[in-house]
Write an enzyme that holds these catalytic residues in place. Structure first.
Site, PDB file in Angstrom:
ATOM      1  N   TYR A 135       0.856  -1.185   0.000  1.00 19.39           N
ATOM      2  CA  TYR A 135       0.000   0.000   0.000  1.00 19.39           C
ATOM      3  C   TYR A 135       0.891   1.233   0.000  1.00 19.39           C
ATOM      4  CZ  TYR A 135      -3.632   3.247   1.764  1.00 19.39           C
ATOM      5  OH  TYR A 135      -4.507   4.286   1.950  1.00 19.39           O
ATOM      6  N   LYS A 164      -1.576  -1.368  -3.931  1.00 16.93           N
ATOM      7  CA  LYS A 164      -2.634  -0.364  -3.831  1.00 16.93           C
ATOM      8  C   LYS A 164      -1.938   0.981  -3.990  1.00 16.93           C
ATOM      9  CE  LYS A 164      -5.951   1.708  -0.604  1.00 16.93           C
ATOM     10  NZ  LYS A 164      -6.475   1.696   0.789  1.00 16.93           N
TER      11      LYS A 164
END
Length: 296
Positions: A135, A164
């Site tokens: 992420y 992400k």
């Protein structure tokens, strides 16, 4: 290619009136999200107020979600912190508890250089056999994982299967896809950038708005993949005010507030988060009215 999902909800964490974890409500929310169209769930991410959760609460939350929907969708557990040893421990615990994969945020506040981030993520990935999603969210962490570093990480740790991307930089997202072709997955970390990221080779979204409009996000993804780009764009433009409104103040304050209005009370917030100011709440409610998510 493993089915990690395309519309993955970064799930809020329900609390009761005393601010305690409401695991039963968490299971109910997970079922609601899946029924509405989410095909993946992230538990204990930052949208889930992870910095305020104890390790026992994390375990109870994951257990509740796995029990509710673990045989229907891919369940990711947020295990990233700004301390490598803690991240490794949380990742091992998540695997033992039955998580399907882990999502690991870039270390925040201490601003490691690229070599430090590479070592951090590699240590976490080597501690588990689970799929790992990275992420990257520089606006929260104050550090940006560069595409070349991510590519080196994937070469060294093959169970790193997805990112992400919430840098807001489409050039960077495109460079990630150029360096890392499929089956590596690239997810938008911003609802408002889902369509542009699909256009540069992305695979879907890790979403906040999907608490409210998962079905529409699924339609957007399906339309784009089927070549119906104008239809996808129309959905994007219709939902854009909601995408923006859910970040008028710190996430997850707006989305938890909106969930109450649409009939699912996930409780309040743990300090230092607080209730949404009345003026912003009224503006957000108007956005939901215009989308016919709440009565006019």
């Amino acid at each position: 290619m493993a089915d990690y999902g395309s519309v993955i909800t970064a799930m809020v964490t329900p609390f009761d009136a005393e601010g305690r974890l409401d695991a039963q409500r968490a299971g109910a929310l997970a079922r609601r999200l899946v029924e509405a169209g989410s095909d993946g769930i992230v538990v204990a991410g930052t949208t889930g107020e992870s910095p305020t959760l104890t390790e026992d609460e994390r375990a109870a939350l994951l257990a509740a979600v796995l029990d509710a929907v673990g045989d229907q969708v891919f369940v990711w557990m947020g295990t990233g912190t700004n301390d490598t040893a803690t991240s490794v421990r949380l990742t091992r615990a998540a695997e033992q508890q039955g998580a399907h994969g882990v999502m690991v945020v870039a270390p925040y506040y201490n601003k490691p250089p690229q070599a430090g981030m590479l070592a951090h993520f590699r240590a976490v990935a080597e501690a588990t056999s689970l799929p790992v999603m990275i992420y990257n969210v520089p606006g929260r962490t104050a550090s940006n994982l560069e595409p070349a570093t991510l590519a080196r990480l994937v070469e060294q740790a093959p169970n790193v299967v997805a990112v992400k991307e919430a840098s807001g930089n489409l050039d960077q997202v495109g460079e990630v896809r150029r360096l890392l072709p499929r089956p590596f997955r690239v997810y938008s970390g911003d609802d408002s950038l889902l369509l542009p990221i699909l256009a540069v080779g992305g695979d879907g979204v890790v979403s906040v708005a999907s608490h409210l409009v998962a079905r529409e996000l699924r339609q957007l993804v399906d339309a784009f993949r089927a070549g119906r780009v104008e239809e996808a764009a129309a959905i994007h433009l219709r939902l854009l005010p909601l995408f923006k409104g859910l970040f008028w103040t710190a996430n997850p304050i707006p989305v938890k507030t909106a969930l109450r209005w649409v009939g699912f009370d996930a409780g309040g917030f743990r300090p230092p988060l607080v209730e949404m100011p009345d003026e912003l709440a009224q503006r957000l409610r108007q956005v939901l009215r215009e989308l016919e998510l709440v009565p006019a």
